[in-house]
Scaffold this motif. Sequence first.
Motif, mmCIF file in Angstrom:
data_model
loop_
_atom_site.group_PDB
_atom_site.id
_atom_site.type_symbol
_atom_site.label_atom_id
_atom_site.label_comp_id
_atom_site.label_asym_id
_atom_site.label_seq_id
_atom_site.Cartn_x
_atom_site.Cartn_y
_atom_site.Cartn_z
ATOM 1 N N ALA A 141 0.832 -1.203 0.000
ATOM 2 C CA ALA A 141 0.000 0.000 0.000
ATOM 3 C C ALA A 141 0.870 1.259 0.000
ATOM 4 C CB ALA A 141 -0.934 0.001 1.208
ATOM 5 N N VAL A 142 1.973 1.237 0.733
ATOM 6 C CA VAL A 142 2.879 2.383 0.767
ATOM 7 C C VAL A 142 3.494 2.603 -0.611
ATOM 8 C CG1 VAL A 142 5.060 3.236 1.726
ATOM 9 C CG2 VAL A 142 3.377 2.180 3.225
ATOM 10 N N THR A 143 3.944 1.537 -1.251
ATOM 11 C CA THR A 143 4.538 1.647 -2.585
ATOM 12 C C THR A 143 3.524 2.168 -3.595
ATOM 13 O OG1 THR A 143 6.009 -0.187 -2.062
ATOM 14 C CG2 THR A 143 5.769 0.374 -4.389
ATOM 15 N N ALA A 144 2.296 1.640 -3.561
ATOM 16 C CA ALA A 144 1.254 2.096 -4.486
ATOM 17 C C ALA A 144 0.951 3.578 -4.263
ATOM 18 C CB ALA A 144 -0.009 1.254 -4.310
ATOM 19 N N TRP A 145 0.897 4.016 -3.018
ATOM 20 C CA TRP A 145 0.613 5.416 -2.727
ATOM 21 C C TRP A 145 1.731 6.309 -3.261
ATOM 22 C CZ3 TRP A 145 2.905 9.431 -0.173
ATOM 23 C CH2 TRP A 145 2.103 10.555 0.064
ATOM 24 N N LYS A 146 2.989 5.885 -3.049
ATOM 25 C CA LYS A 146 4.120 6.682 -3.522
ATOM 26 C C LYS A 146 4.091 6.827 -5.043
ATOM 27 C CE LYS A 146 7.566 5.772 0.053
ATOM 28 N NZ LYS A 146 8.829 5.064 0.343
ATOM 29 N N GLU A 147 3.759 5.740 -5.751
ATOM 30 C CA GLU A 147 3.779 5.772 -7.214
ATOM 31 C C GLU A 147 2.610 6.553 -7.788
ATOM 32 O OE1 GLU A 147 3.946 1.665 -8.289
ATOM 33 O OE2 GLU A 147 6.068 1.483 -7.786
ATOM 34 N N ALA A 148 1.431 6.408 -7.214
ATOM 35 C CA ALA A 148 0.243 7.044 -7.793
ATOM 36 C C ALA A 148 -0.041 8.415 -7.177
ATOM 37 C CB ALA A 148 -0.960 6.121 -7.614
ATOM 38 N N THR A 149 -0.317 8.456 -5.903
ATOM 39 C CA THR A 149 -0.772 9.675 -5.261
ATOM 40 C C THR A 149 0.347 10.698 -5.105
ATOM 41 O OG1 THR A 149 -2.320 8.299 -4.047
ATOM 42 C CG2 THR A 149 -2.059 10.561 -3.288
ATOM 43 N N TRP A 150 1.504 10.281 -4.628
ATOM 44 C CA TRP A 150 2.585 11.225 -4.364
ATOM 45 C C TRP A 150 3.053 11.895 -5.655
ATOM 46 C CZ3 TRP A 150 4.307 14.383 -1.073
ATOM 47 C CH2 TRP A 150 5.582 14.918 -1.153
#
Length: 190
Positions: A141-150
């Motif tokens: 979830a952290v990796t997905a957030w960094k790639e998409a949202t951040w």
Amino acid sequence: MTAAGRLRRESVRMQAAELFEQDVKPPEVARRLRVSPKSAYQWHQLWCEGGVQALASRGPSGSRCRLSPRCLEKLAAYLEQGPAAHGWVEDQVWTAARVATLIGRKFHVSYSVSGATRLMHRLGFSPQVPARRVAERDEQAVTAWKEATWAEVKERGRPAGATSASRTRQDSPADRPKDAPGADEAARRL
């Protein structure tokens, strides 16, 4: 002050006492020992009143520890058990505030947060966030957030050509617009 600092300070005071015995004046003592004249005059006053013994160290300054050596051993053991063993189950972090609370609960002695910090350092601990990650952390979830949202949220920097690096100089009063504040005053000075 560290023990080494206290020893150096006492050594300097003893050197000052030797110089006073040789009738060297406080300003010269200050210059030779590279201390402030105020310190040299204070030491001279103490030396005049009580000799070399008056300049001897009286030990570390500050208030004494309010916990006995046995209580300090118990506190170290409590800290080794971790915060969860004492009611802080949300994380494994000893903060200074928690240690102050623990001391109050176990020993019925009040410590400030800064006092608890000094006590922790004395026992070899430090209040800090642990280097380990929490067990519940979801790396995917952290990796997905960094790639998409951040990537969307992160502010883009300036383009390479948009910056300027030139010297600034005071503008001439003649270059000011005629309706600028103070323009009439600047015109009279020209």
